[in-house]
Design a protein around this motif. Structure first.
Motif, PDB file in Angstrom:
ATOM      1  N   HIS A  85      -4.884 -21.107 -31.352  1.00  0.00           N
ATOM      2  CA  HIS A  85      -5.318 -21.395 -32.713  1.00  0.00           C
ATOM      3  C   HIS A  85      -6.757 -20.918 -32.914  1.00  0.00           C
ATOM      4  O   HIS A  85      -7.606 -21.085 -32.039  1.00  0.00           O
ATOM      5  CB  HIS A  85      -5.258 -22.902 -32.996  1.00  0.00           C
ATOM      6  CG  HIS A  85      -3.876 -23.452 -33.117  1.00  0.00           C
ATOM      7  ND1 HIS A  85      -2.975 -23.435 -32.077  1.00  0.00           N
ATOM      8  CD2 HIS A  85      -3.231 -24.047 -34.168  1.00  0.00           C
ATOM      9  CE1 HIS A  85      -1.835 -23.987 -32.479  1.00  0.00           C
ATOM     10  NE2 HIS A  85      -1.965 -24.375 -33.731  1.00  0.00           N
ATOM     11  N   THR A 113       2.327 -14.837 -36.113  1.00  0.00           N
ATOM     12  CA  THR A 113       0.970 -15.302 -35.831  1.00  0.00           C
ATOM     13  C   THR A 113       0.834 -16.777 -36.198  1.00  0.00           C
ATOM     14  O   THR A 113       1.729 -17.386 -36.778  1.00  0.00           O
ATOM     15  CB  THR A 113      -0.075 -14.502 -36.639  1.00  0.00           C
ATOM     16  OG1 THR A 113       0.193 -14.671 -38.031  1.00  0.00           O
ATOM     17  CG2 THR A 113      -0.033 -13.022 -36.279  1.00  0.00           C
ATOM     18  N   SER A 166      -1.397 -19.297 -38.545  1.00  0.00           N
ATOM     19  CA  SER A 166      -2.142 -19.151 -39.799  1.00  0.00           C
ATOM     20  C   SER A 166      -3.574 -19.649 -39.647  1.00  0.00           C
ATOM     21  O   SER A 166      -3.957 -20.233 -38.630  1.00  0.00           O
ATOM     22  CB  SER A 166      -1.447 -19.935 -40.910  1.00  0.00           C
ATOM     23  OG  SER A 166      -1.694 -21.337 -40.769  1.00  0.00           O
ATOM     24  N   ALA A 193      -3.759 -22.781 -44.777  1.00  0.00           N
ATOM     25  CA  ALA A 193      -2.428 -22.372 -45.243  1.00  0.00           C
ATOM     26  C   ALA A 193      -1.422 -23.520 -45.241  1.00  0.00           C
ATOM     27  O   ALA A 193      -0.636 -23.675 -46.160  1.00  0.00           O
ATOM     28  CB  ALA A 193      -1.913 -21.227 -44.373  1.00  0.00           C
ATOM     29  N   ALA A 217       2.362 -21.286 -44.896  1.00  0.00           N
ATOM     30  CA  ALA A 217       2.354 -20.269 -43.836  1.00  0.00           C
ATOM     31  C   ALA A 217       3.727 -20.008 -43.254  1.00  0.00           C
ATOM     32  O   ALA A 217       3.878 -19.130 -42.424  1.00  0.00           O
ATOM     33  CB  ALA A 217       1.413 -20.707 -42.712  1.00  0.00           C
ATOM     34  N   GLU A 239       4.198 -16.972 -40.374  1.00  0.00           N
ATOM     35  CA  GLU A 239       3.085 -17.551 -39.641  1.00  0.00           C
ATOM     36  C   GLU A 239       3.462 -18.974 -39.241  1.00  0.00           C
ATOM     37  O   GLU A 239       4.198 -19.655 -39.955  1.00  0.00           O
ATOM     38  CB  GLU A 239       1.815 -17.600 -40.488  1.00  0.00           C
ATOM     39  CG  GLU A 239       1.222 -16.251 -40.833  1.00  0.00           C
ATOM     40  CD  GLU A 239      -0.049 -16.404 -41.639  1.00  0.00           C
ATOM     41  OE1 GLU A 239      -1.061 -15.775 -41.281  1.00  0.00           O
ATOM     42  OE2 GLU A 239      -0.029 -17.152 -42.636  1.00  0.00           O
ATOM     43  N   PRO A 259       2.109 -22.721 -38.956  1.00  0.00           N
ATOM     44  CA  PRO A 259       1.009 -23.414 -39.618  1.00  0.00           C
ATOM     45  C   PRO A 259      -0.034 -23.954 -38.626  1.00  0.00           C
ATOM     46  O   PRO A 259       0.294 -24.760 -37.745  1.00  0.00           O
ATOM     47  CB  PRO A 259       1.701 -24.568 -40.356  1.00  0.00           C
ATOM     48  CG  PRO A 259       3.129 -24.171 -40.462  1.00  0.00           C
ATOM     49  CD  PRO A 259       3.410 -23.367 -39.236  1.00  0.00           C
ATOM     50  N   TRP A 260      -1.265 -23.508 -38.768  1.00  0.00           N
ATOM     51  CA  TRP A 260      -2.377 -24.135 -38.041  1.00  0.00           C
ATOM     52  C   TRP A 260      -2.362 -25.618 -38.389  1.00  0.00           C
ATOM     53  O   TRP A 260      -2.237 -25.993 -39.553  1.00  0.00           O
ATOM     54  CB  TRP A 260      -3.686 -23.499 -38.495  1.00  0.00           C
ATOM     55  CG  TRP A 260      -4.915 -23.908 -37.733  1.00  0.00           C
ATOM     56  CD1 TRP A 260      -5.535 -23.210 -36.739  1.00  0.00           C
ATOM     57  CD2 TRP A 260      -5.708 -25.096 -37.930  1.00  0.00           C
ATOM     58  NE1 TRP A 260      -6.654 -23.886 -36.300  1.00  0.00           N
ATOM     59  CE2 TRP A 260      -6.778 -25.052 -37.006  1.00  0.00           C
ATOM     60  CE3 TRP A 260      -5.611 -26.190 -38.773  1.00  0.00           C
ATOM     61  CZ2 TRP A 260      -7.746 -26.052 -36.919  1.00  0.00           C
ATOM     62  CZ3 TRP A 260      -6.562 -27.201 -38.692  1.00  0.00           C
ATOM     63  CH2 TRP A 260      -7.621 -27.120 -37.775  1.00  0.00           C
TER      64      TRP A 260
END
Length: 420
Positions: free
Chosen positions: A112, A374, A376, A380, A384, A388, A390-391
């Protein structure tokens, strides 16, 4: 909060575990000094279906308890009442073995950006082992539990925490009756101390946090564990209702007594406001070539790209491999053992020429959910979900494939200079 204090004793535990595992694992960065964490030392671990105990990751928050196996027992509480010695668990019920891919819910946290949490895992916190023990269903049914009926099973660990706090996790009783076991062996050997000796809960296909070590109590309840729901002092609900939940930065999620959807990805898609980490999301890792050293090739040679893929309660339907950094993709072959809750091996025959390459793998489960590319950015959140992951503030359940890329150098085996 007491459950989040640094723990000096973790360093001695880590040194002992690394020594016991003879170099198969290495310490993982935990700047907050809270967790005992070691992960697979080599990418090649992920080229094999069965993970040796020596290469199996370890993660726990509290100290390993001092064990007197002869005196250890598991209390049955809540809507059942009883007490089981280890001899009871071993001898009075059927013995089964299950294959289970154990993955820390924080696996991938270190990928992250910006960083989150304390344990900066890459992809090394996943492993597959055979676990031998007693079906939870056999025990509970003898004590009168016949139907899950919306109930929950809370497992409580006997590991010493700060003050009177406990490590408690709840899973739906339906899952417990379906395929969970109380395990006392790992890969045919007595359960090691760091993996939960003398007995731990195994929840096939679900993140490691649900697989409670050093089990001392199983409690049948109408709800998940919430604060003050256990007949004991201390904090009860931190590890269920606060930690191991996904949410944006700065959110303090409300407790829930129950939820209708436990599928982790379905929760992320909106079924639960701030999802819990139950079953693992779809994931893959290339094991070989490992990128640790150049690989010699001749004109007609092919190179086998081999790895593992898993999807929690769901099945892996497809794995694709890219040898050009994600520009193009080719289907890999799934092969080897196929057990519910355990990873599959995959392989791809690569017609390769000398040069430098970035290798990627991405898996798709049988519900059509594919690994995103990836992780995010922090803003997001659920927006995301297209391609992506989600962070989230805890860094949980990440399964993006780009952070797991491996860079490989291929040398011309017929070129004398390649041996210099």
């Amino acid at each position: 909060m007491a459950t989040e204090r640094p723990r000096d004793s973790r360093h001695e535990e880590i040194e002992a575990i690394v020594e016991t595992k003879a170099g198969g694992v290495t310490e993982t960065r935990d700047e907050a000094d809270k967790y005992t964490v070691v992960g697979a030392a080599r990418r090649r671990t992920f080229a094999n279906w069965l993970t040796p105990i020596e290469e199996h990751f370890v993660c726990h928050r509290n100290d390993i308890p001092d064990i007197d196996a002869d005196a250890w027992s598991v209390a049955l509480t809540g809507q059942v009442e009883g007490d089981l010695s280890l001899a009871d668990i071993r001898e009075a019920y059927p013995t089964v073995a299950v294959a289970h891919t154990m993955e820390c819910a924080g696996n991938g946290r270190g990928q992250h950006r910006p960083e989150t949490g304390s344990v900066q895992w890459g992809f090394e916190a996943a492993a597959t082992a055979f676990w031998t023990g007693t079906p939870v269903s056999s025990i509970l049914r003898e004590f009168g539990v016949e139907s899950p009926d919306g109930k929950w099973l809370t497992a409580i660990g006997g590991d010493p925490a700060d003050g009177d706090d406990v490590f408690a996790r709840s899973i739906p009783l339906s899952k417990a009756l379906d395929d969970c076991i109380l395990a006392y062996e790992m890969n045919g050997e007595p359960l090691p101390r760091e993996h939960g000796y003398p007995v731990r809960l195994i929840v096939p296909g679900w993140y490691g946090v649900n697989n409670v070590k050093w089990v001392e109590e199983l409690r049948v309840m109408n709800s998940m564990v919430v604060e003050d729901s256990l007949d004991r002092d201390g904090e009860h609900a931190y590890w269920q209702q606060t930690a191991y939940r996904m949410h944006p930065e700065g959110v303090d999620p409300d407790s829930n007594e129950t939820i209708e959807t436990v599928d982790t990805w379905a929760q992320l898609e909106g079924a639960v406001e701030y999802p819990y980490t139950f079953d693992a999301t779809v994931m893959s890792v290339i094991g070989t070539p490992s990128g640790d050293e150049p690989v010699p090739v001749r004109g007609d040679d092919t190179i086998e790209v081999r790895g593992v893929a898993w999807a929690g309660d769901d099945a892996v339907d497809r794995v694709e491999v890219s040898t050009d950094g994600g520009e193009t993709w080719s289907d890999a072959e799934l092969f080897g053992p196929e057990y519910s809750g355990a990873w599959r091996l995959f392989r791809y025959e690569w017609n390769a020429e000398p040069g430098a390459y970035e290798l990627l793998s991405r898996a798709t489960d049988d519900l059509g959910r594919r690994q995103p590319a990836t992780i995010s950015g922090p803003d997001a959140w659920r927006d995301a979900l297209d391609d992506e992951f989600p962070w989230n503030e805890g860094g949980y359940a990440a399964n993006a494939y780009e952070p797991n890329a491996v860079t490989v150098e291929l040398l011309d085996a017929d070129d004398p200079s390649s041996a210099e």
